[in-house]
Design a protein around this motif. Structure first.
Motif, PDB file in Angstrom:
ATOM      1  N   UNK A  44       0.829  -1.215   0.000  1.00 20.29           N
ATOM      2  CA  UNK A  44       0.000   0.000   0.000  1.00 20.29           C
ATOM      3  C   UNK A  44       0.864   1.266   0.000  1.00 20.29           C
ATOM      4  N   UNK A  45       0.371   2.342  -0.646  1.00 14.40           N
ATOM      5  CA  UNK A  45       1.075   3.621  -0.517  1.00 14.40           C
ATOM      6  C   UNK A  45       0.811   4.206   0.866  1.00 14.40           C
ATOM      7  N   UNK A  46       1.751   4.998   1.357  1.00 14.82           N
ATOM      8  CA  UNK A  46       1.540   5.646   2.659  1.00 14.82           C
ATOM      9  C   UNK A  46       0.494   6.745   2.565  1.00 14.82           C
ATOM     10  N   UNK A  47       0.376   7.364   1.393  1.00 15.58           N
ATOM     11  CA  UNK A  47      -0.656   8.388   1.248  1.00 15.58           C
ATOM     12  C   UNK A  47      -2.007   7.720   0.986  1.00 15.58           C
ATOM     13  N   UNK A  59       0.774  10.313  -9.382  1.00 16.83           N
ATOM     14  CA  UNK A  59       0.971   9.050  -8.653  1.00 16.83           C
ATOM     15  C   UNK A  59       1.675   7.985  -9.494  1.00 16.83           C
ATOM     16  N   UNK A  60       2.074   8.361 -10.695  1.00 16.53           N
ATOM     17  CA  UNK A  60       2.607   7.360 -11.626  1.00 16.53           C
ATOM     18  C   UNK A  60       3.807   6.596 -11.059  1.00 16.53           C
ATOM     19  N   UNK A  65       6.321   1.929  -8.334  1.00 19.49           N
ATOM     20  CA  UNK A  65       7.122   1.394  -7.239  1.00 19.49           C
ATOM     21  C   UNK A  65       6.396   0.257  -6.524  1.00 19.49           C
ATOM     22  N   UNK A  66       5.072   0.304  -6.515  1.00 21.84           N
ATOM     23  CA  UNK A  66       4.320  -0.791  -5.885  1.00 21.84           C
ATOM     24  C   UNK A  66       4.657  -2.120  -6.565  1.00 21.84           C
ATOM     25  N   UNK A  71       7.833  -7.296  -6.823  1.00 21.31           N
ATOM     26  CA  UNK A  71       8.851  -8.191  -7.391  1.00 21.31           C
ATOM     27  C   UNK A  71       9.863  -8.622  -6.328  1.00 21.31           C
ATOM     28  N   UNK A  72      10.305  -7.673  -5.521  1.00 27.27           N
ATOM     29  CA  UNK A  72      11.266  -7.973  -4.451  1.00 27.27           C
ATOM     30  C   UNK A  72      10.652  -8.951  -3.445  1.00 27.27           C
TER      31      UNK A  72
END
Ligand code: 5GP
Ligand code: ZN
Length: 116
Positions: A44-47, A59-60, A65-66, A71-72
């Motif tokens: 989840x994003x923090x915002x 937000x792109x 990054x999500x 993947x990690x």
């Protein structure tokens, strides 16, 4: 945008407990409380963004990054080679339950297609 009682904002603020498995400046990942597969994580994003309908051009990189975090985590949890599924549920017909966007990462068993 920020709603009064957003469960996932509370997890970000650490006022609601969760098994957090990864954190970056922009997001956190934690174990789903009712796992639907042996590995079931939520990224989840923090915002606070309520649904996919609310994402904006700004937000792109966040959305990108999500998937990099996913993947990690897939590698870390040993499912990158066996396979996994990523899901965003949006609104009622998809069964969205928590109105703060979250990417489901599911794996560790055979997943069926199409989903119900
Ligand atoms: P949605 O149906 O909105 O796509 O998914 C919401 C997910 O959040 C569900 O899989 C549900 O099990 C999970 N969930 C709901 N409440 C909590 C909670 O308090 N803690 C954690 N870790 N997961 C939760
Ligand atoms: Zn929120």
């Amino acid at each position: 945008m920020k709603t009064e009682h957003c469960l996932f904002c509370d997890i970000v603020a650490r006022t609601q407990p969760a098994q957090i498995v990864h954190e970056t400046d922009q997001m956190i990942a934690f174990k789903d409380i009712r796992p639907k597969a042996p590995v079931h994580l939520l990224i989840i994003p923090k915002i606070h963004i309520a649904t996919l309908n609310d994402i904006l051009p700004e937000h792109q990189s966040l959305i990108g990054e999500m998937f990099l975090v996913t993947k990690i985590l897939a590698k870390q949890f040993g499912i990158s080679e066996t396979g996994y599924r990523t899901v965003f549920n949006c609104n009622r017909d998809a069964g969205q339950e928590v109105y703060h966007i979250h990417l489901h990462l599911l794996g560790g068993r055979q997943l069926f297609w199409p989903p119900g």
